[in-house]
Design an enzyme around this catalytic site. Sequence first.
Site, PDB file in Angstrom:
ATOM      1  CE  LYS A  86      -0.179   3.108   4.803  1.00  0.00           C
ATOM      2  NZ  LYS A  86      -0.060   3.202   6.255  1.00  0.00           N
ATOM      3  CG  ASN A  88      -1.744   1.211   1.398  1.00  0.00           C
ATOM      4  OD1 ASN A  88      -1.789   2.056   0.498  1.00  0.00           O
ATOM      5  ND2 ASN A  88      -2.416   1.335   2.531  1.00  0.00           N
ATOM      6  CB  SER A  98       5.436  -1.732  12.009  1.00  0.00           C
ATOM      7  OG  SER A  98       5.126  -0.358  12.215  1.00  0.00           O
ATOM      8  CG  HIS A 120      -5.772   1.913   5.375  1.00  0.00           C
ATOM      9  ND1 HIS A 120      -5.341   2.822   6.307  1.00  0.00           N
ATOM     10  CD2 HIS A 120      -4.756   1.038   5.185  1.00  0.00           C
ATOM     11  CE1 HIS A 120      -4.104   2.504   6.662  1.00  0.00           C
ATOM     12  NE2 HIS A 120      -3.721   1.432   5.994  1.00  0.00           N
ATOM     13  CD  GLU A 122      -3.359  -2.264   7.337  1.00  0.00           C
ATOM     14  OE1 GLU A 122      -2.350  -2.595   6.721  1.00  0.00           O
ATOM     15  OE2 GLU A 122      -3.885  -1.136   7.224  1.00  0.00           O
ATOM     16  N   GLY A 139       2.811   2.466  10.726  1.00  0.00           N
ATOM     17  CA  GLY A 139       3.778   3.544  10.560  1.00  0.00           C
ATOM     18  C   GLY A 139       4.513   3.923  11.836  1.00  0.00           C
ATOM     19  CD  GLU A 143      -2.807   5.418   6.853  1.00  0.00           C
ATOM     20  OE1 GLU A 143      -2.789   5.420   5.605  1.00  0.00           O
ATOM     21  OE2 GLU A 143      -1.895   4.933   7.554  1.00  0.00           O
TER      22      GLU A 143
HETATM   23  O1  LIG Z   1      -1.195   0.770   6.872  1.00  0.00           O
HETATM   24  C1  LIG Z   1      -0.445  -0.104   6.472  1.00  0.00           C
HETATM   25  C2  LIG Z   1      -0.706  -0.832   5.223  1.00  0.00           C
HETATM   26  O2  LIG Z   1      -1.982  -0.593   4.755  1.00  0.00           O
HETATM   27  C3  LIG Z   1       0.782  -0.447   7.222  1.00  0.00           C
HETATM   28  O3  LIG Z   1       1.661   0.605   7.125  1.00  0.00           O
HETATM   29  P1  LIG Z   1       3.163   0.439   7.665  1.00  0.00           P
HETATM   30  O4  LIG Z   1       3.689  -0.851   7.070  1.00  0.00           O
HETATM   31  O5  LIG Z   1       3.896   1.648   7.177  1.00  0.00           O
HETATM   32  O6  LIG Z   1       3.075   0.350   9.154  1.00  0.00           O
END
Ligand SMILES: O=C(CO)COP(=O)(O)O
Length: 253
Positions: free
Chosen positions: A13, A11, A215, A99, A169, A175, A101
């Site tokens: 993002k 992803n 992560s 997601h 997640e 992150g 976010e």
């Molecule tokens: O949100 C994520 C994947 O959709 C995970 O992000 P990270 O791997 O940067 O923690």
Amino acid sequence: MSNRRILIAGNWKMNGLLADSVALGRDLAARWAAGPRPDRDLLICPPFPLIAPVAAALAKSEIEIGAQDCHPAPSGAHTGDVAAPLLADLGCGAVILGHSERRADHGESDALVKAKAEAALSAGLTAIVCVGETLAEREAGHTLDVTLGQLRGSLPDGANPATVVIAYEPVWAIGTGRVATPAQAQEVHAALRAELIELLGESAAAATRILYGGSMKPDNAADLLALPDVDGGLIGGASLKAADFWAIACAGL
Ligand SMILES: O=C(CO)COP(=O)(O)O
């Protein structure tokens, strides 16, 4: 050992410009061509405007292209949104939905995520439906209430193992460099699968893939992917480096 095929999905993002994103896609395609290749499904989900150029960069590989969101309607007056049939037309095989976010930044509810997932299925896309608790929810002991509630509310009608993938997640692991322990991940994945038995029946639940995201890195991926109910990874930061994504794709093999 389950017979669910591992899926490693990147992803990206809201990262990347045109040239570096195409270069990243080409780097991944070169690693695919050079081998050895993992016997796993691989997927890259770039920002919308990069889907076509990154798909072209990946064209000679079997790395699939996907998206990070879609609108519930198949077309219409929805300025700035993107419809699932267009994603399919661009070559996408899957779309990430719900997601954390998007739930946080855009106030997406379970009902909206479900409607988007149904639009994805109608367009022939696989819906990757995300669930996960915040740190406050975990510390209050609500992890399973929250994640199972999101699953019940967001799962599209008509879901089956070929068209829906679940991604767990934990928000506190995204992150942050703070990864769920194998025991924490397995506990939630097993609970999600038990809930899928209620929702879809035993054989569909046994065949549905549940990814872990948060992560996941080259140095922790093998332990997570070895868990009985973890069927792949949804990779954020580490998917922006070809070597790291490839290392995760091959982790534990
Ligand atoms: O949100 C994520 C994947 O959709 C995970 O992000 P990270 O791997 O940067 O923690």
